[in-house]
Design a protein around this motif. Sequence first.
Motif, PDB file in Angstrom:
ATOM      1  N   GLN A 186      -4.117   0.103 -12.631  1.00  0.00           N
ATOM      2  CA  GLN A 186      -5.090   0.976 -11.976  1.00  0.00           C
ATOM      3  C   GLN A 186      -4.760   1.115 -10.500  1.00  0.00           C
ATOM      4  OE1 GLN A 186      -7.764   2.498 -13.431  1.00  0.00           O
ATOM      5  NE2 GLN A 186      -6.914   1.749 -15.352  1.00  0.00           N
ATOM      6  N   TYR A 187      -4.956   2.324 -10.006  1.00  0.00           N
ATOM      7  CA  TYR A 187      -4.763   2.556  -8.579  1.00  0.00           C
ATOM      8  C   TYR A 187      -6.115   2.897  -7.973  1.00  0.00           C
ATOM      9  CZ  TYR A 187       0.287   2.464  -8.880  1.00  0.00           C
ATOM     10  OH  TYR A 187       1.583   2.055  -9.044  1.00  0.00           O
ATOM     11  N   CYS A 188      -6.422   2.207  -6.869  1.00  0.00           N
ATOM     12  CA  CYS A 188      -7.682   2.550  -6.214  1.00  0.00           C
ATOM     13  C   CYS A 188      -7.405   2.833  -4.746  1.00  0.00           C
ATOM     14  CB  CYS A 188      -8.705   1.431  -6.365  1.00  0.00           C
ATOM     15  SG  CYS A 188      -8.088  -0.131  -5.813  1.00  0.00           S
ATOM     16  N   SER A 189      -8.265   3.640  -4.151  1.00  0.00           N
ATOM     17  CA  SER A 189      -8.039   3.996  -2.744  1.00  0.00           C
ATOM     18  C   SER A 189      -8.793   3.015  -1.852  1.00  0.00           C
ATOM     19  CB  SER A 189      -8.471   5.422  -2.473  1.00  0.00           C
ATOM     20  OG  SER A 189      -9.781   5.619  -2.889  1.00  0.00           O
ATOM     21  N   VAL A 190      -8.207   2.788  -0.693  1.00  0.00           N
ATOM     22  CA  VAL A 190      -8.765   1.855   0.279  1.00  0.00           C
ATOM     23  C   VAL A 190      -9.206   2.667   1.500  1.00  0.00           C
ATOM     24  CG1 VAL A 190      -8.262  -0.224   1.632  1.00  0.00           C
ATOM     25  CG2 VAL A 190      -7.051   0.182  -0.523  1.00  0.00           C
ATOM     26  N   PRO A 191     -10.387   2.395   2.057  1.00  0.00           N
ATOM     27  CA  PRO A 191     -10.838   3.197   3.202  1.00  0.00           C
ATOM     28  C   PRO A 191      -9.914   3.033   4.406  1.00  0.00           C
ATOM     29  CG  PRO A 191     -12.586   1.736   2.426  1.00  0.00           C
ATOM     30  CD  PRO A 191     -11.375   1.399   1.661  1.00  0.00           C
ATOM     31  N   VAL A 192      -9.704   4.145   5.100  1.00  0.00           N
ATOM     32  CA  VAL A 192      -8.832   4.134   6.283  1.00  0.00           C
ATOM     33  C   VAL A 192      -9.702   4.338   7.517  1.00  0.00           C
ATOM     34  CG1 VAL A 192      -6.887   5.247   7.430  1.00  0.00           C
ATOM     35  CG2 VAL A 192      -6.928   5.119   4.948  1.00  0.00           C
ATOM     36  N   LEU A 193      -9.574   3.444   8.483  1.00  0.00           N
ATOM     37  CA  LEU A 193     -10.298   3.593   9.751  1.00  0.00           C
ATOM     38  C   LEU A 193      -9.292   3.897  10.845  1.00  0.00           C
ATOM     39  CD1 LEU A 193     -12.560   0.418   9.475  1.00  0.00           C
ATOM     40  CD2 LEU A 193     -13.189   2.765   8.945  1.00  0.00           C
ATOM     41  N   VAL A 194      -9.550   4.973  11.562  1.00  0.00           N
ATOM     42  CA  VAL A 194      -8.668   5.311  12.682  1.00  0.00           C
ATOM     43  C   VAL A 194      -9.264   4.632  13.911  1.00  0.00           C
ATOM     44  CG1 VAL A 194      -7.682   7.161  14.065  1.00  0.00           C
ATOM     45  CG2 VAL A 194      -8.065   7.508  11.624  1.00  0.00           C
TER      46      VAL A 194
ATOM     47  N   ILE B 152       0.841  -1.205   0.000  1.00  0.00           N
ATOM     48  CA  ILE B 152       0.000   0.000   0.000  1.00  0.00           C
ATOM     49  C   ILE B 152       0.871   1.247   0.000  1.00  0.00           C
ATOM     50  CG2 ILE B 152      -1.970  -1.071   1.166  1.00  0.00           C
ATOM     51  CD1 ILE B 152      -0.941   0.262   3.780  1.00  0.00           C
ATOM     52  N   PHE B 153       0.266   2.343  -0.436  1.00  0.00           N
ATOM     53  CA  PHE B 153       0.946   3.646  -0.425  1.00  0.00           C
ATOM     54  C   PHE B 153       0.047   4.620   0.309  1.00  0.00           C
ATOM     55  CE2 PHE B 153       3.508   7.118  -1.488  1.00  0.00           C
ATOM     56  CZ  PHE B 153       2.766   8.121  -2.085  1.00  0.00           C
ATOM     57  N   LEU B 154       0.563   5.177   1.384  1.00  0.00           N
ATOM     58  CA  LEU B 154      -0.200   6.144   2.193  1.00  0.00           C
ATOM     59  C   LEU B 154       0.266   7.544   1.834  1.00  0.00           C
ATOM     60  CD1 LEU B 154      -1.991   7.009   4.650  1.00  0.00           C
ATOM     61  CD2 LEU B 154      -0.060   6.484   6.116  1.00  0.00           C
ATOM     62  N   LEU B 155      -0.665   8.370   1.406  1.00  0.00           N
ATOM     63  CA  LEU B 155      -0.320   9.737   0.998  1.00  0.00           C
ATOM     64  C   LEU B 155      -1.007  10.725   1.929  1.00  0.00           C
ATOM     65  CD1 LEU B 155       0.941  11.707  -1.066  1.00  0.00           C
ATOM     66  CD2 LEU B 155      -1.114  11.446  -2.448  1.00  0.00           C
ATOM     67  N   LEU B 156      -0.209  11.607   2.533  1.00  0.00           N
ATOM     68  CA  LEU B 156      -0.754  12.645   3.415  1.00  0.00           C
ATOM     69  C   LEU B 156      -0.439  14.007   2.806  1.00  0.00           C
ATOM     70  CD1 LEU B 156       0.799  10.330   5.502  1.00  0.00           C
ATOM     71  CD2 LEU B 156      -0.735  11.519   7.007  1.00  0.00           C
TER      72      LEU B 156
ATOM     73  N   GLU C 200      -5.248  15.834   4.558  1.00  0.00           N
ATOM     74  CA  GLU C 200      -6.002  14.755   3.926  1.00  0.00           C
ATOM     75  C   GLU C 200      -5.100  13.533   3.849  1.00  0.00           C
ATOM     76  OE1 GLU C 200      -9.389  16.659   1.127  1.00  0.00           O
ATOM     77  OE2 GLU C 200      -7.427  16.413   0.185  1.00  0.00           O
ATOM     78  N   TYR C 201      -5.678  12.372   4.044  1.00  0.00           N
ATOM     79  CA  TYR C 201      -4.865  11.158   3.961  1.00  0.00           C
ATOM     80  C   TYR C 201      -5.673  10.075   3.268  1.00  0.00           C
ATOM     81  CZ  TYR C 201      -7.590  10.191   8.213  1.00  0.00           C
ATOM     82  OH  TYR C 201      -8.609  10.024   9.126  1.00  0.00           O
ATOM     83  N   ALA C 202      -4.976   9.284   2.472  1.00  0.00           N
ATOM     84  CA  ALA C 202      -5.632   8.179   1.770  1.00  0.00           C
ATOM     85  C   ALA C 202      -4.591   7.106   1.478  1.00  0.00           C
ATOM     86  CB  ALA C 202      -6.270   8.663   0.473  1.00  0.00           C
ATOM     87  N   VAL C 203      -5.069   5.896   1.328  1.00  0.00           N
ATOM     88  CA  VAL C 203      -4.188   4.764   1.020  1.00  0.00           C
ATOM     89  C   VAL C 203      -4.530   4.275  -0.377  1.00  0.00           C
ATOM     90  CG1 VAL C 203      -3.783   2.348   1.584  1.00  0.00           C
ATOM     91  CG2 VAL C 203      -3.777   4.050   3.401  1.00  0.00           C
ATOM     92  N   TYR C 204      -3.499   3.991  -1.160  1.00  0.00           N
ATOM     93  CA  TYR C 204      -3.688   3.527  -2.530  1.00  0.00           C
ATOM     94  C   TYR C 204      -3.057   2.154  -2.704  1.00  0.00           C
ATOM     95  CZ  TYR C 204      -4.786   8.427  -3.211  1.00  0.00           C
ATOM     96  OH  TYR C 204      -5.356   9.676  -3.100  1.00  0.00           O
ATOM     97  N   ARG C 205      -3.704   1.396  -3.576  1.00  0.00           N
ATOM     98  CA  ARG C 205      -3.175   0.064  -3.897  1.00  0.00           C
ATOM     99  C   ARG C 205      -3.358  -0.124  -5.382  1.00  0.00           C
ATOM    100  NH1 ARG C 205      -5.308  -4.733  -0.205  1.00  0.00           N
ATOM    101  NH2 ARG C 205      -7.171  -4.251  -1.376  1.00  0.00           N
ATOM    102  N   SER C 206      -2.418  -0.824  -6.004  1.00  0.00           N
ATOM    103  CA  SER C 206      -2.527  -0.969  -7.457  1.00  0.00           C
ATOM    104  C   SER C 206      -3.070  -2.336  -7.816  1.00  0.00           C
ATOM    105  CB  SER C 206      -1.161  -0.757  -8.111  1.00  0.00           C
ATOM    106  OG  SER C 206      -0.296  -1.819  -7.776  1.00  0.00           O
ATOM    107  N   HIS C 207      -3.910  -2.320  -8.851  1.00  0.00           N
ATOM    108  CA  HIS C 207      -4.371  -3.583  -9.462  1.00  0.00           C
ATOM    109  C   HIS C 207      -4.068  -3.446 -10.926  1.00  0.00           C
ATOM    110  CE1 HIS C 207      -6.287  -5.041  -5.884  1.00  0.00           C
ATOM    111  NE2 HIS C 207      -6.886  -3.890  -5.700  1.00  0.00           N
ATOM    112  N   GLY C 208      -2.991  -4.072 -11.349  1.00  0.00           N
ATOM    113  CA  GLY C 208      -2.539  -3.864 -12.720  1.00  0.00           C
ATOM    114  C   GLY C 208      -2.026  -2.451 -12.856  1.00  0.00           C
TER     115      GLY C 208
END
Lengths: 404, 254
Positions: free
Chosen positions: A161-169, A132-136, A151-159
């Motif tokens: 394509q990059y999609c964001s994954v929900p982050v729960l604190v 995963i890649f966490l971008l702040l 703002e913060y979000a996590v990205y993961r690649s599928h092929g």
Amino acid sequence: MEDSNSYIRVSGFVLGSLMFQHLNSDSDVEGLILGETKAEERSNITDSQIDNIQFEHTINIQKHISCRKLYSFYNRIGEVNQDEIRHILSNYKEENVIGWYKQRRNTDQQMTFREQVVHENLKRALSNHELIFLLLTPSEITTSGSTHKLEYAVYRSHGSQYCSVPVLVSNLGLLEEQDYWRLSASCSSVNYNHAVRKHRSKFFSSDGSLHEVDEINDMNNSLQGELKMACKKVEESERLVEKLLADISDLRRTVNERKQELREISADGASTLAQPQENVLLCEVIKTLFPGASLLQTQALNFQGFPLPEFCCSTDHGIDIATTLPLILSHTLPKARKGRLGRGGGTSWRKRPLRESSEVPKRKKGMLEETEESLSVSGSETEEDLIPANQNGNNLDVSNSPVF
Amino acid sequence: MAVSAVHLESDAFLVCMNHALSTEKEEVMGLCIGEVDTNRIVHIHSVIILRRSDKRKDRVEISPEQLSSAATESYRLAEMTGRPMRVVGWYHSHPHITVWPSHVDVRTQAMYQMMDQGFVGLIFSCFIEDKNTKTGRVLYTCFQSVHLNKIKIEIPIHVIPHEAIGKVCLESAVELPRILCQEEQDTYRKIHRWVASEAQGSIQFVFTKNLCSQMSAVSGPLLQWLEDRLEQNKQNIIELQLEKERLTQELATM
């Protein structure tokens, strides 16, 4: 039918720690993320479907390791350096790396091309396709600077394509006082109450308190004790880091000051070397050969090349030319000349160091104009003879060096 | 007269953020300790985590005992730094809510400003998520009240780098689990008096469950963060010592 849900869980302390790292830096920061992945499979049987399986994929971010500088584990074209990753990880294992992070101010919450390239290369290097890649991305949202946003979000690649994954604190969340009031309905069965009372002593002490309450309080007290000890150790290490940072800052300042001093000294030395040392022998010879001829005695010229008689040396250097350079006096010129100097305008005069007169061949006037040899003051030529014919009679209108 | 700006040290910011992110179900609050300089800039060096005596959303009160312990903390910080320190502001969190102060917040701020014109208010908004982009958000703002009109004015806030975490901030940070436990114990004791004997077991189970949740959600992660910080500092110390030796040698050769 399969359904897949992925979540990222991170504690508020880790998120706060990430923010703290970036706030103490004036540039972008990045690093590696360590944690663990858990996968759960849940099947739901409904009237319409018998095998509705849900996969829940939870990635727990447990800690982050910050890099001292940017581009520490990859280069400008995104190639990853595995040795450097091992160095950054130090005692931590590579298999615990679940991703990496970057923090950059006033930028879009979007992966850049370089970040995507690094991410793909890191996936291959770590053999982790779920990396995963966490971008702040912190920024100001008011012009007055009163309100800031991260703002913060996590990205993961599928092929590709990059999609964001929900982050729960993860947090305390659902602890509510109402839980105390949600009591089950009491049971009036005599036998039920008889059975509960029979085993009550195993759970309750004589004062009516639950054993577990005492146990949990003790456990909590132990945990508080551990926290205090850890706090003390961290505090000592923080003071040591602070002292070292202060010492390094002082040392750097001193080194820079010393470097500056050395630069100034070498510059002074160079400028001292550039200043011509007075040729005291020459000075005395000129005074002896041309007494009173201040135009000849001066070594200072103005920008137009005119000699400045007011700067001629008046110091008696205490050198007796008759004993030091007797041969010069044996070839003394018949009379001293004043103010007649060579002129410019196409004629170049060349100097050569003083030599013994016996070494210098006698030259005729014509040879001087033809050869590249420098002039000599010995011989029978007078200064007047040496001056080329194209002078215009203005003694001070010169731009080249005087003749010695 | 309004404050011109607020300078919040980054280690104090860390404590505020940890506190704000500890729960999404209620607003938390604390006090800011620091000093005000001649340019009307408020310097916040540390914060104190407070227990909320009344957790209703529209009530934000600080008890006299808490104010007194805040004053004690100020004296301690003053002794450590050698500079006069006092309570200069308050902060609270807005979980799932916009960062802007509510009319209650503005009124409360105005009330504090009656005691001290330089008193400032900070709000930390967290647990905000954009459902479409799945982007999480944390915001913070600084404000004061314009006394007569009871409207807010924005005060610029800058977080000042402070690479090493100060002693007072560390101690404030580890107060959080202790305060949470105390709150839980007080709630349990209050209810214990009112509940019939046959229900005592149930409330004790609830107390045990809640305390376990606190330990796993707060104490555990806090302890983990402290251990990671210690490990990171140990690595930093080794690298910094090497750098110091290198510079000392460089100076010796000059």
